[in-house]
Design a protein around this motif. Structure first.
Motif, PDB file in Angstrom:
ATOM      1  N   MET A 189       0.861  -1.183   0.000  1.00 58.45           N
ATOM      2  CA  MET A 189       0.000   0.000   0.000  1.00 58.45           C
ATOM      3  C   MET A 189       0.893   1.227   0.000  1.00 58.45           C
ATOM      4  SD  MET A 189      -2.953   0.961   2.723  1.00 58.45           S
ATOM      5  CE  MET A 189      -1.969   0.510   4.089  1.00 58.45           C
ATOM      6  N   SER A 190       0.604   2.176  -0.839  1.00 60.09           N
ATOM      7  CA  SER A 190       1.417   3.380  -0.944  1.00 60.09           C
ATOM      8  C   SER A 190       0.960   4.428   0.056  1.00 60.09           C
ATOM      9  CB  SER A 190       1.325   3.933  -2.368  1.00 60.09           C
ATOM     10  OG  SER A 190       0.037   4.454  -2.587  1.00 60.09           O
ATOM     11  N   GLN A 191       1.727   5.532   0.116  1.00 60.41           N
ATOM     12  CA  GLN A 191       1.351   6.623   1.007  1.00 60.41           C
ATOM     13  C   GLN A 191       0.138   7.373   0.478  1.00 60.41           C
ATOM     14  OE1 GLN A 191       5.006   8.830   1.150  1.00 60.41           O
ATOM     15  NE2 GLN A 191       5.513   7.977   3.144  1.00 60.41           N
ATOM     16  N   ALA A 192      -0.234   7.096  -0.742  1.00 60.39           N
ATOM     17  CA  ALA A 192      -1.327   7.829  -1.352  1.00 60.39           C
ATOM     18  C   ALA A 192      -2.666   7.135  -1.169  1.00 60.39           C
ATOM     19  CB  ALA A 192      -1.059   8.016  -2.844  1.00 60.39           C
ATOM     20  N   TYR A 222      -5.520   9.129  -1.697  1.00 58.65           N
ATOM     21  CA  TYR A 222      -5.160  10.481  -1.275  1.00 58.65           C
ATOM     22  C   TYR A 222      -4.207  11.118  -2.275  1.00 58.65           C
ATOM     23  CZ  TYR A 222      -7.591   9.711   3.042  1.00 58.65           C
ATOM     24  OH  TYR A 222      -8.584   9.467   3.959  1.00 58.65           O
ATOM     25  N   THR A 223      -4.240  10.652  -3.500  1.00 62.54           N
ATOM     26  CA  THR A 223      -3.440  11.288  -4.547  1.00 62.54           C
ATOM     27  C   THR A 223      -4.118  12.597  -4.925  1.00 62.54           C
ATOM     28  OG1 THR A 223      -4.662  10.124  -6.268  1.00 62.54           O
ATOM     29  CG2 THR A 223      -2.645   9.061  -5.464  1.00 62.54           C
ATOM     30  N   ASN A 237      -7.227  12.104  -7.132  1.00 60.82           N
ATOM     31  CA  ASN A 237      -8.354  11.280  -6.667  1.00 60.82           C
ATOM     32  C   ASN A 237      -8.543  11.324  -5.152  1.00 60.82           C
ATOM     33  OD1 ASN A 237      -9.187  10.014  -9.208  1.00 60.82           O
ATOM     34  ND2 ASN A 237      -7.121   9.172  -9.172  1.00 60.82           N
ATOM     35  N   ALA A 238      -8.174  12.389  -4.517  1.00 62.28           N
ATOM     36  CA  ALA A 238      -8.242  12.473  -3.060  1.00 62.28           C
ATOM     37  C   ALA A 238      -9.650  12.209  -2.561  1.00 62.28           C
ATOM     38  CB  ALA A 238      -7.764  13.837  -2.591  1.00 62.28           C
ATOM     39  N   GLY A 239      -9.752  11.287  -1.616  1.00 61.50           N
ATOM     40  CA  GLY A 239     -11.031  10.993  -0.991  1.00 61.50           C
ATOM     41  C   GLY A 239     -11.837   9.916  -1.684  1.00 61.50           C
ATOM     42  N   ARG A 240     -11.419   9.490  -2.858  1.00 63.40           N
ATOM     43  CA  ARG A 240     -12.173   8.448  -3.576  1.00 63.40           C
ATOM     44  C   ARG A 240     -11.829   7.072  -3.018  1.00 63.40           C
ATOM     45  NH1 ARG A 240     -11.966   8.715  -9.927  1.00 63.40           N
ATOM     46  NH2 ARG A 240     -13.672   7.256  -9.679  1.00 63.40           N
ATOM     47  N   ARG A 241     -12.863   6.253  -2.850  1.00 65.56           N
ATOM     48  CA  ARG A 241     -12.674   4.901  -2.321  1.00 65.56           C
ATOM     49  C   ARG A 241     -12.631   3.901  -3.475  1.00 65.56           C
ATOM     50  NH1 ARG A 241     -17.802   4.980   1.187  1.00 65.56           N
ATOM     51  NH2 ARG A 241     -18.415   6.095  -0.676  1.00 65.56           N
ATOM     52  N   PHE A 242     -11.887   2.825  -3.248  1.00 64.47           N
ATOM     53  CA  PHE A 242     -11.759   1.809  -4.301  1.00 64.47           C
ATOM     54  C   PHE A 242     -11.436   0.449  -3.713  1.00 64.47           C
ATOM     55  CE2 PHE A 242      -7.578   3.635  -3.704  1.00 64.47           C
ATOM     56  CZ  PHE A 242      -6.707   2.563  -3.771  1.00 64.47           C
ATOM     57  N   CYS A 254      -7.215  17.223   0.048  1.00 67.24           N
ATOM     58  CA  CYS A 254      -5.748  17.232   0.056  1.00 67.24           C
ATOM     59  C   CYS A 254      -5.216  18.164   1.139  1.00 67.24           C
ATOM     60  CB  CYS A 254      -5.207  17.643  -1.314  1.00 67.24           C
ATOM     61  SG  CYS A 254      -5.356  16.355  -2.560  1.00 67.24           S
ATOM     62  N   LYS A 255      -5.831  19.339   1.261  1.00 60.70           N
ATOM     63  CA  LYS A 255      -5.386  20.294   2.275  1.00 60.70           C
ATOM     64  C   LYS A 255      -5.604  19.728   3.678  1.00 60.70           C
ATOM     65  CE  LYS A 255      -6.022  25.013   3.906  1.00 60.70           C
ATOM     66  NZ  LYS A 255      -6.761  26.262   3.769  1.00 60.70           N
ATOM     67  N   LEU A 256      -6.786  19.154   3.920  1.00 57.83           N
ATOM     68  CA  LEU A 256      -7.072  18.564   5.227  1.00 57.83           C
ATOM     69  C   LEU A 256      -6.136  17.391   5.525  1.00 57.83           C
ATOM     70  CD1 LEU A 256     -10.979  18.672   5.245  1.00 57.83           C
ATOM     71  CD2 LEU A 256      -9.405  20.082   6.599  1.00 57.83           C
ATOM     72  N   LYS A 257      -5.848  16.585   4.505  1.00 59.47           N
ATOM     73  CA  LYS A 257      -4.937  15.453   4.689  1.00 59.47           C
ATOM     74  C   LYS A 257      -3.543  15.942   5.064  1.00 59.47           C
ATOM     75  CE  LYS A 257      -3.483  11.092   4.035  1.00 59.47           C
ATOM     76  NZ  LYS A 257      -2.560  10.794   5.073  1.00 59.47           N
ATOM     77  N   SER A 258      -3.062  17.002   4.402  1.00 59.13           N
ATOM     78  CA  SER A 258      -1.729  17.512   4.731  1.00 59.13           C
ATOM     79  C   SER A 258      -1.719  18.117   6.136  1.00 59.13           C
ATOM     80  CB  SER A 258      -1.248  18.516   3.690  1.00 59.13           C
ATOM     81  OG  SER A 258      -1.991  19.704   3.759  1.00 59.13           O
ATOM     82  N   GLN A 259      -2.824  18.747   6.548  1.00 65.38           N
ATOM     83  CA  GLN A 259      -2.903  19.280   7.911  1.00 65.38           C
ATOM     84  C   GLN A 259      -2.897  18.148   8.943  1.00 65.38           C
ATOM     85  OE1 GLN A 259      -6.439  21.701   7.817  1.00 65.38           O
ATOM     86  NE2 GLN A 259      -5.358  23.499   7.026  1.00 65.38           N
ATOM     87  N   VAL A 260      -3.620  17.080   8.652  1.00 69.88           N
ATOM     88  CA  VAL A 260      -3.628  15.916   9.551  1.00 69.88           C
ATOM     89  C   VAL A 260      -2.226  15.323   9.643  1.00 69.88           C
ATOM     90  CG1 VAL A 260      -4.440  13.524   9.764  1.00 69.88           C
ATOM     91  CG2 VAL A 260      -6.071  15.352   9.298  1.00 69.88           C
TER      92      VAL A 260
END
Length: 151
Positions: free
Chosen positions: A1-4, A29-30, A33-38, A68-74
């Motif tokens: 699993m990647s960091q993305a 989290y790329t 496609n940030a936030g998309r589930r698969f 993406c912004k929220l992910k980077s803040q987290v």
């Protein structure tokens, strides 16, 4: 699993890959496609059957940017939290050293007190030895006087 991407166990899923295995469930989290589930084949990429299935439709650019912004803040907060945990561990180590130092200081005080008692005993013994020397000298003098008298 990647960091993305981020995995999750979704027990209610009936998705199976082409290998016949239960597909893994991820959130991307790329930037695109940030936030998309698969769903994806659980095997490593070299042995994978290539199964891949998006759960969510493509998100609007605004939503992707916010995610993406929220992910980077987290991620930044997680990093800061880890640094604070390391500082706490360091401070706990310093506290342990301080406690050990205090215990050693107490031992030194106890040893100094014992040493002082021993010094006073040594002084008393030296005084007793001096008195005994005087008694011995006087005894020798009297002994010499008694034997030197004519009979």
């Amino acid at each position: 699993m990647s960091q993305a991407s981020c995995s999750s166990q979704d027990g209610s899923s009936k998705h199976t890959c082409l290998c016949g295995l239960a597909a893994n469930y991820f959130t991307a989290y790329t930037p695109a496609n940030a936030g998309r589930r698969f769903y994806k084949c659980p095997r490593p990429d070299v042995d994978s059957c290539g199964y891949f299935d998006w759960v969510d439709p493509i998100l609007p650019d605004r939503a992707v940017n916010v995610i993406c912004k929220l992910k980077s803040q987290v991620d930044a907060l997680k990093f800061e939290r880890q640094k604070l945990k390391e500082k706490i561990v360091s401070l706990e180590g310093i506290d342990a050293v301080n406690r050990e130092r205090d215990m050693l200081k107490q031992k030194v005080k106890e040893l100094e007190a014992t040493n002082q008692v021993d010094r006073s005993k040594v002084v008393k013994l030296e005084d007793d030895v001096s008195k005994m020397k005087v008694v011995i000298v006087i005894s020798l003098f009297l002994f010499a006087c008694i034997f030197s008298l004519p009979v």
